[in-house]
Motif scaffolding. Structure first.
Motif, mmCIF file in Angstrom:
data_model
loop_
_atom_site.group_PDB
_atom_site.id
_atom_site.type_symbol
_atom_site.label_atom_id
_atom_site.label_comp_id
_atom_site.label_asym_id
_atom_site.label_seq_id
_atom_site.Cartn_x
_atom_site.Cartn_y
_atom_site.Cartn_z
ATOM 1 N N ALA A 29 39.277 37.097 36.283
ATOM 2 C CA ALA A 29 39.353 38.208 37.252
ATOM 3 C C ALA A 29 40.810 38.506 37.592
ATOM 4 O O ALA A 29 41.217 39.668 37.697
ATOM 5 N N GLN A 30 41.587 37.445 37.722
ATOM 6 C CA GLN A 30 43.011 37.632 38.032
ATOM 7 C C GLN A 30 43.714 38.413 36.917
ATOM 8 O O GLN A 30 44.580 39.236 37.175
ATOM 9 N N GLU A 31 43.281 38.146 35.670
ATOM 10 C CA GLU A 31 43.896 38.847 34.530
ATOM 11 C C GLU A 31 43.591 40.340 34.546
ATOM 12 O O GLU A 31 44.418 41.156 34.156
ATOM 13 N N VAL A 32 42.383 40.702 34.991
ATOM 14 C CA VAL A 32 41.994 42.116 34.877
ATOM 15 C C VAL A 32 42.307 42.937 36.132
ATOM 16 O O VAL A 32 42.338 44.156 36.074
ATOM 17 N N LEU A 33 42.539 42.278 37.256
ATOM 18 C CA LEU A 33 42.730 43.024 38.509
ATOM 19 C C LEU A 33 44.207 43.265 38.808
ATOM 20 O O LEU A 33 45.054 42.420 38.502
ATOM 21 N N PRO A 34 44.541 44.399 39.448
ATOM 22 C CA PRO A 34 45.887 44.561 39.989
ATOM 23 C C PRO A 34 46.173 43.430 40.982
ATOM 24 O O PRO A 34 45.252 42.969 41.665
ATOM 25 N N LYS A 35 47.431 43.019 41.060
ATOM 26 C CA LYS A 35 47.771 41.855 41.883
ATOM 27 C C LYS A 35 47.281 42.004 43.324
ATOM 28 O O LYS A 35 46.725 41.070 43.901
ATOM 29 N N GLU A 36 47.478 43.186 43.925
ATOM 30 C CA GLU A 36 47.130 43.279 45.349
ATOM 31 C C GLU A 36 45.616 43.207 45.575
ATOM 32 O O GLU A 36 45.165 42.717 46.601
ATOM 33 N N ALA A 37 44.842 43.681 44.585
ATOM 34 C CA ALA A 37 43.383 43.613 44.734
ATOM 35 C C ALA A 37 42.916 42.160 44.608
ATOM 36 O O ALA A 37 42.100 41.674 45.408
ATOM 37 N N PHE A 38 43.446 41.446 43.606
ATOM 38 C CA PHE A 38 43.061 40.038 43.441
ATOM 39 C C PHE A 38 43.470 39.224 44.666
ATOM 40 O O PHE A 38 42.685 38.424 45.183
ATOM 41 N N ASP A 39 44.703 39.434 45.134
ATOM 42 C CA ASP A 39 45.165 38.689 46.313
ATOM 43 C C ASP A 39 44.275 38.965 47.518
ATOM 44 O O ASP A 39 43.933 38.050 48.272
ATOM 45 N N TYR A 40 43.911 40.230 47.711
ATOM 46 C CA TYR A 40 43.048 40.576 48.845
ATOM 47 C C TYR A 40 41.725 39.806 48.767
ATOM 48 O O TYR A 40 41.244 39.273 49.768
ATOM 49 N N ILE A 41 41.146 39.732 47.566
ATOM 50 C CA ILE A 41 39.845 39.076 47.424
ATOM 51 C C ILE A 41 39.991 37.554 47.571
ATOM 52 O O ILE A 41 39.238 36.909 48.295
ATOM 53 N N GLN A 42 40.977 36.996 46.889
ATOM 54 C CA GLN A 42 41.057 35.529 46.837
ATOM 55 C C GLN A 42 41.599 34.899 48.114
ATOM 56 O O GLN A 42 41.227 33.777 48.470
ATOM 57 N N SER A 43 42.478 35.605 48.807
ATOM 58 C CA SER A 43 43.297 34.915 49.803
ATOM 59 C C SER A 43 42.557 34.629 51.099
ATOM 60 O O SER A 43 41.480 35.162 51.377
ATOM 61 N N GLY A 44 43.172 33.748 51.886
ATOM 62 C CA GLY A 44 42.692 33.462 53.229
ATOM 63 C C GLY A 44 43.795 33.808 54.216
ATOM 64 O O GLY A 44 44.870 34.287 53.824
#
Ligand SMILES: Cc1cc2nc3c(=O)[nH]c(=O)nc-3n(C[C@H](O)[C@H](O)[C@H](O)COP(=O)(O)O)c2cc1C
Ligand SMILES: O=C(O)C(=O)c1ccccc1
Length: 378
Positions: A29-44
């Motif tokens: 998922a990290q490979e396919v997503l723009p950085k800010e979208a992945f960070d938004y989903i993954q982060s706490g």
């Protein structure tokens, strides 16, 4: 050979190439997503201590499995609020799914239906609650509300719309009185609401639009941003939502047993033990550490659901052994959605549910009652 054993053979025969390990799903998922979208989903929030406490608290729980229980016929269906669900697994409410895939909630809900997994639709969904319901007639859905404190009629109206559209229950999220301090979003200058995705449930809502000065997207977005801060939320508001429809009302985000007792006293129909996936207050108790204290307080009077860190079948077994009636899974399906839309969510669910089936069997628990009777140690 049971149906699920067939599934296992299919996996071993290599008919599917979707990653099995959660860690690899996340990586893809990290490979396919723009950085800010992945960070938004993954982060706490903050230092992400709460986020890591969710996993640590689950990893500390050890299942004591039973043997010779005859698990030839495994049926994990669960009855909640008068409805029977195929297994004790729900999709957590996650807003902004267009961040992961253009088909967003429509893709998610089709995959959910395929596996008999009920979906909790977020207030911040990117298709409207009616569009999502229309996509899957006869599939169980719940609707999650973010309280609009300035204009309570907006939230009340959304609950009524959900009831009219055939939703089974209303979930009120109570751990977002303010939006958490999410440093990775701040560094990326990322605000999902301002990206304009969360409009679907608001744009054509008469109650919402009646409070706005204009109908342009900027004005709508401002109104929506306002909807997501509700610092004055209190138990009286929960009673108002309860009166708005005939649906059961479930409060999401309970961690202290005293709050669980208040929920009972205010006639709430169910609670979800959750710290919002570590995205709100940092430094908070892991969900799995809080769960037994809540289960003890509730003492079977209303259903207790659980979320935070569910990644594999054994995690579901642990949550039920600690007394949960069902679990919600969040980030894993969002990663599946990002990787391959409906097919990605479907793969994530197929793997999780097959793993759950195997895990329940190996624990000697052919049903939810025996899962809940399992002992655990720390
Ligand atoms: C990207 C993202 C968006 C979320 N949006 C919502 C939401 O709109 N409403 C809500 O009640 N919870 C929301 N949550 C919290 C989830 O419902 C759930 O509590 C959490 O993700 C569970 O933890 P898990 O991701 O470890 O499974 C969101 C979580 C994520 C990761
Ligand atoms: O990001 C979140 O955790 C969340 O709950 C949320 C808040 C505002 C809009 C969409 C989702």
């Amino acid at each position: 050979m049971s149906k699920k054993q067939d599934t296992l053979m299919k996996h071993i025969d290599g008919e599917t190439h979707f990653p099995y390990r959660f860690e690899n799903v996340e990586k893809k998922a990290q490979e396919v997503l723009p950085k800010e979208a992945f960070d938004y989903i993954q982060s706490g929030a903050g230092r992400e201590e709460t986020l890591s406490n969710n996993r640590t608290s689950l990893e500390q729980v050890k299942i004591v499995p039973r043997m010779l229980q005859n698990v030839g016929n495994i049926d994990l269906s669960v009855k909640l609020f008068g409805n029977t669900y195929k297994q004790p697994v729900f999709l957590a409410p996650i807003g902004m799914q267009k961040l992961a895939h253009p088909e967003a909630e429509l893709a998610t809900v089709r995959a959910a239906k395929k596996h008999g997994v009920p979906m909790i639709v977020s207030t911040a969904s990117t298709f409207s609650l009616e569009e999502i319901a229309k996509e899957v007639p006869d599939h169980p859905l719940w609707y999650q509300i973010y309280w609009n404190e300035r204009h309570p009629d907006v939230s009340i109206n959304m609950a009524v719309r959900a009831e009219q559209a055939g939703y089974d229950a209303i979930v009120v999220t109570v751990d977002t009185v303010l939006i958490g301090w999410r440093e990775r979003d701040l560094e990326n200058q990322f605000s999902p609401l301002k990206a304009g995705y969360g409009l679907a449930n608001f744009k054509n809502d008469e109650a919402f639009m009646s409070h706005l000065d204009g109908t342009d997207d900027d004005t709508i977005v401002r109104g929506i941003v306002e909807n997501f801060a509700h610092p004055t939320l209190n138990w009286k508001d929960i009673e108002k939502i309860k009166k708005a429809t005939g649906l059961p009302v479930i409060v999401k985000g309970i961690l202290d047993p005293e709050d669980a007792r208040f929920a009972l006293e205010h006639g709430v129909d169910g609670i979800i033990v959750s710290n919002h996936g570590g995205r709100q207050l940092d430094g908070v108790i892991g969900s799995a550490e809080a769960l037994p204290t809540i289960v003890e307080e509730i003492n079977g009077q209303i259903p207790v659901l659980f979320d935070g860190g569910i990644r594999r079948g054994a995690d579901v077994v642990k949550a039920l052994a600690l007394g949960a009636d069902a679990v919600l899974v969040g980030r894993p399906f969002m990663y599946g959605l990002a990787i391959d839309g409906e097919n990605g969510v479907s793969n994530v669910l197929e793997h999780l549910l097959s793993d759950l089936h195997v895990s329940a069997g190996l624990a000697g628990s052919p049903d939810v009652r025996t899962l809940k009777a399992l002992k655990t140690r720390k």
